[in-house]
Design a protein around this motif. Structure first.
Motif, PDB file in Angstrom:
ATOM      1  N   ARG A  92      23.110  36.945   8.428  1.00  0.00           N
ATOM      2  CA  ARG A  92      24.501  36.486   8.351  1.00  0.00           C
ATOM      3  C   ARG A  92      24.776  35.880   6.971  1.00  0.00           C
ATOM      4  N   THR A  93      25.785  36.416   6.291  1.00  0.00           N
ATOM      5  CA  THR A  93      26.192  35.949   4.963  1.00  0.00           C
ATOM      6  C   THR A  93      27.716  35.859   4.933  1.00  0.00           C
ATOM      7  N   GLU A 153      30.445  38.016   7.399  1.00  0.00           N
ATOM      8  CA  GLU A 153      31.032  37.132   8.417  1.00  0.00           C
ATOM      9  C   GLU A 153      32.068  37.842   9.289  1.00  0.00           C
TER      10      GLU A 153
END
Length: 182
Positions: free
Chosen positions: A44-45, A49
């Motif tokens: 998750r970055t 998102e």
């Protein structure tokens, strides 16, 4: 079979409307989110998102100087999405030609960057609700072509997953290229 694979298969043959141009989707790739190391959502970055949000949103990112368009499919906690790899321009062909330049009509939407350019999709379209009919949206099904499945193009991890789907014998489908480090 993961839900994202079913959604990917179902997108082939649907119409994708974008800024005055319509393409019949002819090629897609499924990405299984947190369960798929080839997915942007595997870690998750801030960029990924949007994949953790509601389904039927447009995830647009830049790669190799081009934009790529993905349909977020969910479920939200899985963060799955489908890359739209190619399409046949069926409406607005003159506008698509202006955007793409001098290429054969069957090549106007061949490849994810070429397709987004023909449709006028940019990072400004990130987060668009694809069920809302403006300015970029998924339309009705144009046809239900015979599908072929194979490995995804250019991915290094999970490279042999047969999660690329395309309309059999369609000249708008892009060429397969395996990542050199796959």
């Amino acid at each position: 079979m993961p839900e994202v694979v079913e959604r990917a298969r179902d997108l082939v043959g649907r119409l994708l409307h974008g800024h005055g141009v319509v393409a019949r989707i002819t090629e897609v790739e499924a990405y299984g989110g947190i369960e798929d190391p080839a997915s942007h959502a595997y870690v998750r970055t801030p960029r990924s998102e949007i994949m953790y949000g509601p389904p039927w949103r447009l995830y647009v990112y830049r790669i190799h100087g081009h934009h790529a368009a993905n349909v977020v499919t969910g479920p939200t906690e899985l963060a799955a999405a489908v890359l739209i790899r190619a399409g046949e321009i069926v409406e607005g062909i003159e506008l698509a030609r202006e955007r793409r330049g001098p290429v054969a009509d069957h090549a106007l939407g061949r490849g994810p960057g070429n397709l987004t350019k023909a449709l006028g999709i940019t990072s400004l379209d990130l987060g668009t609700d694809l069920l809302d009919p403006v300015p970029v949206f998924l339309g009705e099904r144009a046809d239900r072509p015979t599908l072929v499945a194979g490995p995804r193009v250019g991915v290094r991890l999970n490279a042999d997953a047969p999660w690329r789907f395309w309309a059999q014998d369609d000249p708008t489908v892009s060429a397969y290229r395996r990542h050199p480090r796959a």
